[in-house]
Design an enzyme around this catalytic site. Structure first.
Site, PDB file in Angstrom:
ATOM      1  N   HIS A 288      -3.022   7.478   2.620  1.00  0.00           N
ATOM      2  CA  HIS A 288      -3.446   6.195   2.057  1.00  0.00           C
ATOM      3  C   HIS A 288      -4.814   5.872   2.653  1.00  0.00           C
ATOM      4  O   HIS A 288      -5.070   6.112   3.830  1.00  0.00           O
ATOM      5  CB  HIS A 288      -2.439   5.105   2.404  1.00  0.00           C
ATOM      6  CG  HIS A 288      -2.948   3.727   2.125  1.00  0.00           C
ATOM      7  ND1 HIS A 288      -3.490   3.382   0.901  1.00  0.00           N
ATOM      8  CD2 HIS A 288      -3.027   2.609   2.895  1.00  0.00           C
ATOM      9  CE1 HIS A 288      -3.870   2.119   0.943  1.00  0.00           C
ATOM     10  NE2 HIS A 288      -3.610   1.626   2.141  1.00  0.00           N
TER      11      HIS A 288
ATOM     12  N   CYS B 286       0.814  -1.225   0.000  1.00  0.00           N
ATOM     13  CA  CYS B 286       0.000   0.000   0.000  1.00  0.00           C
ATOM     14  C   CYS B 286       0.845   1.272   0.000  1.00  0.00           C
ATOM     15  O   CYS B 286       0.331   2.354  -0.268  1.00  0.00           O
ATOM     16  CB  CYS B 286      -0.936   0.008   1.206  1.00  0.00           C
ATOM     17  SG  CYS B 286      -2.151  -1.303   1.107  1.00  0.00           S
TER      18      CYS B 286
ATOM     19  N   ASN C 286     -10.031   0.445  -0.206  1.00  0.00           N
ATOM     20  CA  ASN C 286      -8.570   0.495  -0.188  1.00  0.00           C
ATOM     21  C   ASN C 286      -8.046   0.057  -1.552  1.00  0.00           C
ATOM     22  O   ASN C 286      -8.113  -1.129  -1.889  1.00  0.00           O
ATOM     23  CB  ASN C 286      -8.069  -0.428   0.934  1.00  0.00           C
ATOM     24  CG  ASN C 286      -6.554  -0.458   1.043  1.00  0.00           C
ATOM     25  OD1 ASN C 286      -5.843   0.036   0.171  1.00  0.00           O
ATOM     26  ND2 ASN C 286      -6.062  -1.058   2.111  1.00  0.00           N
TER      27      ASN C 286
HETATM   28  O1  UT7 Z   1      -3.805  -0.891   3.548  1.00  0.00           O
HETATM   29  C1  UT7 Z   1      -2.965  -1.816   4.153  1.00  0.00           C
HETATM   30  C2  UT7 Z   1      -3.059  -1.758   5.606  1.00  0.00           C
HETATM   31  N1  UT7 Z   1      -4.279  -2.346   6.067  1.00  0.00           N
HETATM   32  C3  UT7 Z   1      -4.926  -1.771   7.054  1.00  0.00           C
HETATM   33  O2  UT7 Z   1      -4.517  -0.727   7.492  1.00  0.00           O
HETATM   34  C4  UT7 Z   1      -6.118  -2.474   7.653  1.00  0.00           C
HETATM   35  C5  UT7 Z   1      -6.099  -2.286   9.130  1.00  0.00           C
HETATM   36  N2  UT7 Z   1      -7.161  -2.982   9.835  1.00  0.00           N
HETATM   37  C6  UT7 Z   1      -8.458  -2.597   9.777  1.00  0.00           C
HETATM   38  O3  UT7 Z   1      -8.814  -1.707   9.066  1.00  0.00           O
HETATM   39  C7  UT7 Z   1      -9.415  -3.267  10.728  1.00  0.00           C
HETATM   40  O4  UT7 Z   1      -8.681  -4.086  11.616  1.00  0.00           O
HETATM   41  C8  UT7 Z   1     -10.511  -4.112  10.038  1.00  0.00           C
HETATM   42  C9  UT7 Z   1     -11.500  -3.196   9.365  1.00  0.00           C
HETATM   43  C10 UT7 Z   1      -9.889  -5.047   9.018  1.00  0.00           C
HETATM   44  C11 UT7 Z   1     -11.276  -4.950  11.071  1.00  0.00           C
HETATM   45  O5  UT7 Z   1     -11.822  -4.123  12.076  1.00  0.00           O
HETATM   46  P1  UT7 Z   1     -11.588  -4.440  13.623  1.00  0.00           P
HETATM   47  O6  UT7 Z   1     -12.351  -3.441  14.354  1.00  0.00           O
HETATM   48  O7  UT7 Z   1     -10.098  -4.505  13.855  1.00  0.00           O
HETATM   49  O8  UT7 Z   1     -12.272  -5.841  13.785  1.00  0.00           O
HETATM   50  P2  UT7 Z   1     -11.616  -7.228  14.268  1.00  0.00           P
HETATM   51  O9  UT7 Z   1     -10.748  -7.797  13.198  1.00  0.00           O
HETATM   52  O10 UT7 Z   1     -11.015  -7.057  15.626  1.00  0.00           O
HETATM   53  O11 UT7 Z   1     -12.911  -8.139  14.385  1.00  0.00           O
HETATM   54  C12 UT7 Z   1     -13.940  -7.852  15.351  1.00  0.00           C
HETATM   55  C13 UT7 Z   1     -15.103  -8.790  15.101  1.00  0.00           C
HETATM   56  C14 UT7 Z   1     -14.678 -10.247  14.974  1.00  0.00           C
HETATM   57  O12 UT7 Z   1     -15.677 -11.037  15.586  1.00  0.00           O
HETATM   58  P3  UT7 Z   1     -15.477 -11.600  17.069  1.00  0.00           P
HETATM   59  O13 UT7 Z   1     -14.235 -12.464  17.005  1.00  0.00           O
HETATM   60  O14 UT7 Z   1     -15.301 -10.403  17.940  1.00  0.00           O
HETATM   61  O15 UT7 Z   1     -16.732 -12.368  17.303  1.00  0.00           O
HETATM   62  C15 UT7 Z   1     -14.707 -10.498  13.488  1.00  0.00           C
HETATM   63  O16 UT7 Z   1     -14.940 -11.858  13.171  1.00  0.00           O
HETATM   64  O17 UT7 Z   1     -15.743  -8.455  13.862  1.00  0.00           O
HETATM   65  C16 UT7 Z   1     -15.860  -9.629  13.054  1.00  0.00           C
HETATM   66  N3  UT7 Z   1     -15.798  -9.232  11.663  1.00  0.00           N
HETATM   67  C17 UT7 Z   1     -16.869  -8.851  10.969  1.00  0.00           C
HETATM   68  N4  UT7 Z   1     -18.179  -8.725  11.301  1.00  0.00           N
HETATM   69  C18 UT7 Z   1     -19.037  -8.295  10.362  1.00  0.00           C
HETATM   70  C19 UT7 Z   1     -14.717  -9.157  10.845  1.00  0.00           C
HETATM   71  N5  UT7 Z   1     -15.076  -8.742   9.634  1.00  0.00           N
HETATM   72  C20 UT7 Z   1     -16.409  -8.541   9.675  1.00  0.00           C
HETATM   73  C21 UT7 Z   1     -17.357  -8.107   8.723  1.00  0.00           C
HETATM   74  N6  UT7 Z   1     -18.648  -7.994   9.123  1.00  0.00           N
HETATM   75  N7  UT7 Z   1     -17.029  -7.783   7.467  1.00  0.00           N
END
Ligand code: UT7
Length: 323
Positions: A250, A114, A280
């Protein structure tokens, strides 16, 4: 006399097909509300089957050259950032060179996930300031949709396709003031795309062909690292936060963008945000956002712009410039 890299023209291209959060919710267990709240993303553009990184790059590049009133034949160098090249080799920059009908100027790819556009811009700036090139095309282009596991809700909601470009020209007027690039390969397993053609991970099944990410770990490091690079950039230039007119980040997640804007004490009206409409687009996100804000008149000549990016590697960087 000082020799600066000045942005002479910008261009951008987004594929026609738009996929909304509701469209994705028909395939994986997610919702429009969850995606907007956690990422700020509402929709993303997805390339048509016949579109590739080089075909989208050509459209963005031609726009940037037109804006710079420059013939492709005048280019000394083409640097293209992508993690979704048409072919492993030759470089997508060479494919773009052919599409532009140019011969003999050097053309090569840069791969910094990225942060690819910032790395490419940094290299272009070194060539220009050293006097080794005078007119450089810098492109970020991605077909992320071909590397996404559309059944993995934690990643398929994030990515989009597109291309952005800038034409840099040597100038005695202030342009790029500084670029800062860093990498730390110890984090490679938190965000990666396997290469099935290599002997390391080439089992050939679907999982070995798609983006793998530990999102919340990436998120934490990204926020802290981007805060530090903002300080580094301002300190090196002897500038205050209030000297920055525009932040062009970004576009990975609105929460990461907001945290960086807060660190800069910059109101969101001074931040170019496209993540809501584009998701993204990896190395294309900064040149796409910059092009949009230049074309709609928000970013004006003479203003000071800070660009920053963070991504797989980890690799991160910034560029401070007078537009
Ligand atoms: O560009 C390159 C660099 N990349 C980034 O900068 C990405 C950085 N990360 C992020 O943007 C975020 O971490 C995400 C958007 C990918 C995820 O958000 P989060 O608030 O960190 O969520 P999480 O991964 O901690 O997941 C929380 C919960 C999980 O469920 P449990 O284990 O708490 O029951 C996931 O399974 O949300 C669940 N989850 C979803 N729920 C509904 C993960 N994806 C989804 C989804 N819809 N699409």
């Amino acid at each position: 006399m000082s020799r600066y890299s000045r942005i002479a023209g910008t261009g951008g291209y987004l594929p026609k097909q738009v996929v909304t959060n509701d469209d994705l919710a028909k395939r994986v267990e997610t919702s429009d509300d969850w995606i907007i709240e956690r990422t700020g993303i509402r929709r993303r553009h997805i390339a048509a089957p016949e579109e590739t990184a080089s075909s989208m790059a050509e459209i963005a590049a031609r726009q940037a050259l037109e804006a710079a009133a420059m013939d492709p034949g005048a280019l000394d160098l083409i640097i293209l950032a992508t993690s979704s090249p048409d072919r492993v080799f030759p470089s997508t920059a060479c494919l773009l060179q052919q599409r532009l009908g140019v011969r003999s100027c050097a053309a090569f790819d840069v791969q910094a996930a990225c942060s690819g556009f910032i790395f490419a811009l940094s290299i272009a700036d070194q060539y220009i300031s050293a006097g080794n090139a005078s007119r450089v095309l810098v492109v970020g282009t991605e077909v992320n949709s071909r590397s996404v596991d559309w059944d993995d809700r934690s990643t398929c909601i994030l990515f989009g396709d597109g291309a952005g470009a800038v034409v840099l020209e040597a100038s005695s007027e202030l342009g790029i003031m500084s670029t800062h690039i860093h990498s730390d390969g110890h984090y490679q397993d938190l965000l990666y795309l396997p290469n099935p053609a290599s002997n390391g991970e080439g089992s050939g099944n679907d999982e070995s062909r798609t983006i793998r990410m530990q999102g919340s770990e990436v998120f934490k490091v990204a926020v802290n690292t981007l805060g530090r690079i903002v300080d580094e950039t301002l300190e090196q230039n002897g500038l205050q936060k209030s000297d920055v007119d525009w932040l062009v980040p970004h576009q990975a997640n609105i929460r990461i963008i907001t945290a960086t804007a807060k660190k800069l004490q910059l109101p969101m009206e001074r931040v170019v945000v496209t993540v809501d409409e584009q998701g993204n687009t990896s190395s294309a996100s900064i040149p796409l956002a910059f092009d949009e804000a230049v074309r709609d008149g928000r970013i004006k000549r003479g203003q000071t712009v800070l660009m920053e990016a963070f991504g797989g590697g980890f690799a991160w960087g910034s560029a401070l410039l007078r537009y």
